[in-house]
Design a protein around this motif. Structure first.
Motif, PDB file in Angstrom:
ATOM      1  N   ALA A 159      34.082  -2.114 -47.322  1.00 32.12           N
ATOM      2  CA  ALA A 159      34.259  -0.738 -47.649  1.00 32.12           C
ATOM      3  C   ALA A 159      33.588  -0.417 -48.927  1.00 32.12           C
ATOM      4  CB  ALA A 159      35.820  -0.470 -47.053  1.00 32.12           C
ATOM      5  N   TRP A 160      34.011  -0.921 -49.945  1.00 37.40           N
ATOM      6  CA  TRP A 160      34.003  -0.573 -51.327  1.00 37.40           C
ATOM      7  C   TRP A 160      32.916  -1.274 -52.095  1.00 37.40           C
ATOM      8  CZ3 TRP A 160      39.565  -2.141 -52.760  1.00 37.40           C
ATOM      9  CH2 TRP A 160      40.654  -1.237 -52.227  1.00 37.40           C
ATOM     10  N   LEU A 161      32.891  -2.535 -52.157  1.00 40.47           N
ATOM     11  CA  LEU A 161      32.101  -3.176 -53.009  1.00 40.47           C
ATOM     12  C   LEU A 161      30.633  -3.196 -52.808  1.00 40.47           C
ATOM     13  CD1 LEU A 161      34.173  -6.325 -53.821  1.00 40.47           C
ATOM     14  CD2 LEU A 161      34.502  -3.856 -54.682  1.00 40.47           C
ATOM     15  N   ASP A 162      30.373  -3.605 -51.496  1.00 40.07           N
ATOM     16  CA  ASP A 162      28.901  -3.380 -50.957  1.00 40.07           C
ATOM     17  C   ASP A 162      28.136  -1.861 -51.268  1.00 40.07           C
ATOM     18  OD1 ASP A 162      28.739  -6.273 -50.336  1.00 40.07           O
ATOM     19  OD2 ASP A 162      28.793  -6.049 -48.305  1.00 40.07           O
ATOM     20  N   PRO A 163      29.000  -0.978 -50.726  1.00 33.39           N
ATOM     21  CA  PRO A 163      28.370   0.388 -50.852  1.00 33.39           C
ATOM     22  C   PRO A 163      28.281   0.696 -52.431  1.00 33.39           C
ATOM     23  CG  PRO A 163      30.261   0.351 -49.215  1.00 33.39           C
ATOM     24  CD  PRO A 163      30.103  -0.976 -49.871  1.00 33.39           C
ATOM     25  N   TYR A 164      29.426   0.488 -53.365  1.00 32.77           N
ATOM     26  CA  TYR A 164      29.197   0.482 -54.679  1.00 32.77           C
ATOM     27  C   TYR A 164      27.977  -0.152 -55.516  1.00 32.77           C
ATOM     28  CZ  TYR A 164      30.667   1.401 -59.553  1.00 32.77           C
ATOM     29  OH  TYR A 164      30.690   1.813 -60.862  1.00 32.77           O
ATOM     30  N   LYS A 185      24.917   1.946 -54.351  1.00 35.99           N
ATOM     31  CA  LYS A 185      24.949   3.172 -55.079  1.00 35.99           C
ATOM     32  C   LYS A 185      24.594   3.058 -56.372  1.00 35.99           C
ATOM     33  CE  LYS A 185      27.587   7.430 -55.817  1.00 35.99           C
ATOM     34  NZ  LYS A 185      28.740   7.918 -55.842  1.00 35.99           N
ATOM     35  N   THR A 186      25.072   2.007 -57.181  1.00 35.97           N
ATOM     36  CA  THR A 186      24.922   2.052 -58.559  1.00 35.97           C
ATOM     37  C   THR A 186      23.938   0.789 -59.053  1.00 35.97           C
ATOM     38  OG1 THR A 186      26.913   0.425 -58.823  1.00 35.97           O
ATOM     39  CG2 THR A 186      27.387   2.842 -58.632  1.00 35.97           C
ATOM     40  N   GLY A 187      23.666  -0.134 -58.284  1.00 35.04           N
ATOM     41  CA  GLY A 187      22.911  -1.309 -59.100  1.00 35.04           C
ATOM     42  C   GLY A 187      23.932  -2.347 -59.598  1.00 35.04           C
ATOM     43  N   THR A 188      25.149  -2.017 -59.693  1.00 39.47           N
ATOM     44  CA  THR A 188      25.921  -2.985 -60.057  1.00 39.47           C
ATOM     45  C   THR A 188      26.525  -4.144 -59.412  1.00 39.47           C
ATOM     46  OG1 THR A 188      27.060  -1.263 -61.795  1.00 39.47           O
ATOM     47  CG2 THR A 188      28.351  -3.125 -61.445  1.00 39.47           C
ATOM     48  N   THR A 189      26.335  -5.320 -60.192  1.00 41.10           N
ATOM     49  CA  THR A 189      26.744  -6.245 -59.132  1.00 41.10           C
ATOM     50  C   THR A 189      28.222  -6.590 -59.212  1.00 41.10           C
ATOM     51  OG1 THR A 189      24.590  -7.454 -59.366  1.00 41.10           O
ATOM     52  CG2 THR A 189      26.317  -8.929 -58.925  1.00 41.10           C
ATOM     53  N   VAL A 190      28.687  -6.826 -57.986  1.00 44.07           N
ATOM     54  CA  VAL A 190      30.261  -7.224 -58.181  1.00 44.07           C
ATOM     55  C   VAL A 190      30.677  -8.422 -57.453  1.00 44.07           C
ATOM     56  CG1 VAL A 190      32.370  -6.182 -57.105  1.00 44.07           C
ATOM     57  CG2 VAL A 190      30.626  -4.358 -57.788  1.00 44.07           C
ATOM     58  N   THR A 191      31.345  -9.281 -58.227  1.00 47.89           N
ATOM     59  CA  THR A 191      31.661 -10.509 -57.832  1.00 47.89           C
ATOM     60  C   THR A 191      33.107 -10.591 -57.554  1.00 47.89           C
ATOM     61  OG1 THR A 191      29.964 -11.487 -59.330  1.00 47.89           O
ATOM     62  CG2 THR A 191      31.490 -13.030 -58.466  1.00 47.89           C
ATOM     63  N   ILE A 192      33.566 -11.098 -56.242  1.00 50.35           N
ATOM     64  CA  ILE A 192      35.010 -11.255 -56.271  1.00 50.35           C
ATOM     65  C   ILE A 192      35.458 -12.760 -56.662  1.00 50.35           C
ATOM     66  CG2 ILE A 192      36.478 -11.765 -54.206  1.00 50.35           C
ATOM     67  CD1 ILE A 192      35.114  -9.668 -52.598  1.00 50.35           C
ATOM     68  N   ASP A 193      36.454 -12.511 -57.199  1.00 53.55           N
ATOM     69  CA  ASP A 193      37.236 -13.866 -57.662  1.00 53.55           C
ATOM     70  C   ASP A 193      38.695 -13.705 -57.015  1.00 53.55           C
ATOM     71  OD1 ASP A 193      37.674 -16.070 -59.075  1.00 53.55           O
ATOM     72  OD2 ASP A 193      37.788 -15.365 -60.950  1.00 53.55           O
ATOM     73  N   GLY A 194      39.430 -14.817 -57.053  1.00 51.55           N
ATOM     74  CA  GLY A 194      40.713 -14.745 -56.813  1.00 51.55           C
ATOM     75  C   GLY A 194      41.398 -16.277 -56.382  1.00 51.55           C
ATOM     76  N   PRO A 195      42.355 -16.620 -56.100  1.00 49.25           N
ATOM     77  CA  PRO A 195      43.256 -15.317 -55.690  1.00 49.25           C
ATOM     78  C   PRO A 195      43.822 -14.455 -57.025  1.00 49.25           C
ATOM     79  CG  PRO A 195      44.452 -17.091 -55.465  1.00 49.25           C
ATOM     80  CD  PRO A 195      43.321 -17.569 -55.997  1.00 49.25           C
ATOM     81  N   SER A 196      44.427 -13.200 -56.895  1.00 53.81           N
ATOM     82  CA  SER A 196      44.989 -12.302 -57.400  1.00 53.81           C
ATOM     83  C   SER A 196      46.275 -13.184 -58.293  1.00 53.81           C
ATOM     84  CB  SER A 196      45.500 -11.098 -57.252  1.00 53.81           C
ATOM     85  OG  SER A 196      45.884 -10.281 -57.917  1.00 53.81           O
ATOM     86  N   SER A 197      46.225 -12.950 -59.747  1.00 53.53           N
ATOM     87  CA  SER A 197      47.295 -13.914 -60.181  1.00 53.53           C
ATOM     88  C   SER A 197      47.770 -13.051 -61.360  1.00 53.53           C
ATOM     89  CB  SER A 197      47.000 -15.218 -60.706  1.00 53.53           C
ATOM     90  OG  SER A 197      47.769 -15.787 -61.706  1.00 53.53           O
ATOM     91  N   ASN A 198      49.031 -12.633 -61.472  1.00 47.65           N
ATOM     92  CA  ASN A 198      49.364 -11.657 -62.385  1.00 47.65           C
ATOM     93  C   ASN A 198      49.698 -12.496 -63.626  1.00 47.65           C
ATOM     94  OD1 ASN A 198      49.566  -9.196 -60.907  1.00 47.65           O
ATOM     95  ND2 ASN A 198      51.355 -10.065 -59.817  1.00 47.65           N
ATOM     96  N   ALA A 199      50.068 -13.791 -63.598  1.00 48.58           N
ATOM     97  CA  ALA A 199      50.148 -14.567 -64.851  1.00 48.58           C
ATOM     98  C   ALA A 199      49.260 -14.892 -65.487  1.00 48.58           C
ATOM     99  CB  ALA A 199      51.002 -15.830 -64.484  1.00 48.58           C
ATOM    100  N   LYS A 200      48.003 -15.053 -64.706  1.00 42.96           N
ATOM    101  CA  LYS A 200      46.448 -15.453 -65.156  1.00 42.96           C
ATOM    102  C   LYS A 200      46.103 -14.224 -65.922  1.00 42.96           C
ATOM    103  CE  LYS A 200      43.722 -18.212 -63.049  1.00 42.96           C
ATOM    104  NZ  LYS A 200      42.778 -18.728 -62.240  1.00 42.96           N
ATOM    105  N   LEU A 201      46.251 -12.882 -65.359  1.00 41.29           N
ATOM    106  CA  LEU A 201      45.887 -11.641 -66.000  1.00 41.29           C
ATOM    107  C   LEU A 201      46.650 -11.536 -67.331  1.00 41.29           C
ATOM    108  CD1 LEU A 201      45.564  -8.226 -64.259  1.00 41.29           C
ATOM    109  CD2 LEU A 201      46.536  -8.339 -66.566  1.00 41.29           C
ATOM    110  N   LYS A 202      47.923 -11.804 -67.274  1.00 50.64           N
ATOM    111  CA  LYS A 202      48.531 -11.719 -68.485  1.00 50.64           C
ATOM    112  C   LYS A 202      47.986 -12.829 -69.647  1.00 50.64           C
ATOM    113  CE  LYS A 202      53.083 -12.590 -70.530  1.00 50.64           C
ATOM    114  NZ  LYS A 202      52.878 -13.924 -71.291  1.00 50.64           N
ATOM    115  N   ALA A 203      47.974 -13.793 -69.122  1.00 51.41           N
ATOM    116  CA  ALA A 203      47.182 -15.012 -70.237  1.00 51.41           C
ATOM    117  C   ALA A 203      45.942 -14.500 -70.853  1.00 51.41           C
ATOM    118  CB  ALA A 203      46.998 -16.325 -69.535  1.00 51.41           C
ATOM    119  N   MET A 204      45.061 -13.991 -69.903  1.00 52.31           N
ATOM    120  CA  MET A 204      43.750 -13.496 -70.534  1.00 52.31           C
ATOM    121  C   MET A 204      43.803 -12.520 -71.638  1.00 52.31           C
ATOM    122  SD  MET A 204      41.397 -12.866 -67.056  1.00 52.31           S
ATOM    123  CE  MET A 204      40.850 -14.104 -65.960  1.00 52.31           C
ATOM    124  N   VAL A 205      44.713 -11.299 -71.384  1.00 55.39           N
ATOM    125  CA  VAL A 205      44.905 -10.284 -71.944  1.00 55.39           C
ATOM    126  C   VAL A 205      45.386 -10.705 -73.494  1.00 55.39           C
ATOM    127  CG1 VAL A 205      46.174  -8.014 -72.432  1.00 55.39           C
ATOM    128  CG2 VAL A 205      45.076  -8.746 -70.450  1.00 55.39           C
TER     129      VAL A 205
END
Length: 348
Positions: A49-54, A57-77
């Motif tokens: 619904a989102w990533l393939d059409p985007y 439309k834009t030529g931007t490559t979108v790679t999916i990573d996962g699973p979503s992890s709030n702790a990992k996001l915090k560590a990255m920042v």
């Protein structure tokens, strides 16, 4: 789909984690890394619904990573090594760390298309979930449950109950309070002790699962007679052929949602925000809702056109006086204490 504890808020209160040694995809100047909740209809719907059409439309490559992890996001920042660009997480967690771990996202004219109170400075709704009361027609026949209170009445409605217990913020507490007669506009602040006393009434008959998948499998396998289940999982259950399960109509529906966020420090923040705005347009919101069985984030999206979709549609005109949207800001301020109370009750 989500949810798993710890959230961003609880992660923010723990010892920092480090990203060294993690196998994480890293986006380039014409690419984005989109993080979601693992394989299944939810992630597949985001891709189609989102990533393939985007990308087209834009030529931007979108790679999916996962699973979503709030702790990992915090560590990255905190480490200054942000390799994620757009992350799907829960709304109250995003509200709690807006500005510290997350970038604000300006939605411009699209902001008017979100349900009132659902859009926050850093969290853009992408999927809404209704907490549905369902029952097995084989168990109740001509005398099915008809109110939320029936779930908590084992005398009038004997049978095995099942709920997902991994995260109480999905409507679990609100459902119990509504069943006990608390008016929709008086739910917050949540009376947690009162809610837990409602679950005490059915504790001997209650199965509490740690994953949505386990809940769904037990329902499909005949190991439960009545369930409180989020609409996306109800959708998967019915799509898989468990037609003996029915939704109780005409009762209050606690509504929660996931949001798309941009981690603070990604060098591709502006492109990430463009992707979020694209995903929030009515056509893309409707396509994702149809694929994943969630409520569309944009109120201008067309209604579902399938029998299952209509049965689970939380935005239908007949649900206008039944929807009870979560108070995201209250949850953001009180999540830690409530999660502890819920965990203590589960293990006590």
């Amino acid at each position: 789909m989500r949810r798993r504890i710890p959230t961003l808020l609880s992660a923010a209160l723990t010892v920092p984690l480090f990203v060294t040694g993690c196998a994480i995809s890293e986006g380039g100047p014409n690419s984005l890394v989109f993080v979601s909740y693992g394989q299944g209809a939810y992630q597949a719907g985001q891709r189609s619904a989102w990533l393939d059409p985007y990308e087209k439309k834009t030529g931007t490559t979108v790679t999916i990573d996962g699973p979503s992890s709030n702790a990992k996001l915090k560590a990255m920042v905190e480490a200054g090594k942000v390799t994620w660009d757009v992350v799907d997480t829960d709304a109250s967690a995003a509200a709690a760390v807006c500005g510290s771990l997350l970038e604000p996202v300006d939605m411009g004219p699209l902001a008017a298309g979100f349900p009132k109170g659902s859009l926050t400075d850093c969290g853009v709704p992408d999927a809404f979930f209704g907490m549905m009361l369902m029952y097995d027609t084989k168990a109740y026949g001509a005398h099915p449950p008809s109110t939320m209170a029936d779930f908590f009445d084992p005398r009038a409605f004997p049978g095995r109950r099942i709920i997902y217990g991994g995260d109480p913020s999905v409507g679990t507490i609100e459902a119990a309070l509504l069943a006990d007669g608390v008016p929709r506009d008086k739910l917050y602040p949540l009376d947690v002790r009162r809610a837990l006393s409602m679950y005490d009434r059915v504790r001997p008959e209650l199965t509490i699962t740690s994953t949505y998948g386990d809940q769904q499998q037990r329902m499909a396998g005949g190991q439960a007679d009545m369930a409180l289940i989020v609409s996306a999982r109800a959708f998967s259950l019915l799509k898989a052929g468990a037609t003996n399960w029915k939704v109780v109509p005409g009762i209050p529906v606690p509504v929660t949602w996931d949001v798309l966020v941009v981690p603070k420090g990604t060098p591709r923040a502006e492109e990430a925000k463009r992707l979020i705005r694209f995903a929030s347009e009515p056509a893309q919101a409707a396509a994702f809702a149809a694929a994943a069985g969630v409520g569309p984030a944009n109120t201008a999206a067309p209604s579902p056109n399938t029998p299952i979709g209509r049965e689970l549609d939380i935005w239908g005109d007949d649900k206008e006086n039944l929807r009870v949207l979560s108070d995201v800001r209250w949850w953001a301020a009180n999540r830690t204490a409530l999660v502890k109370a819920w965990s203590d009750w589960r293990t006590g």
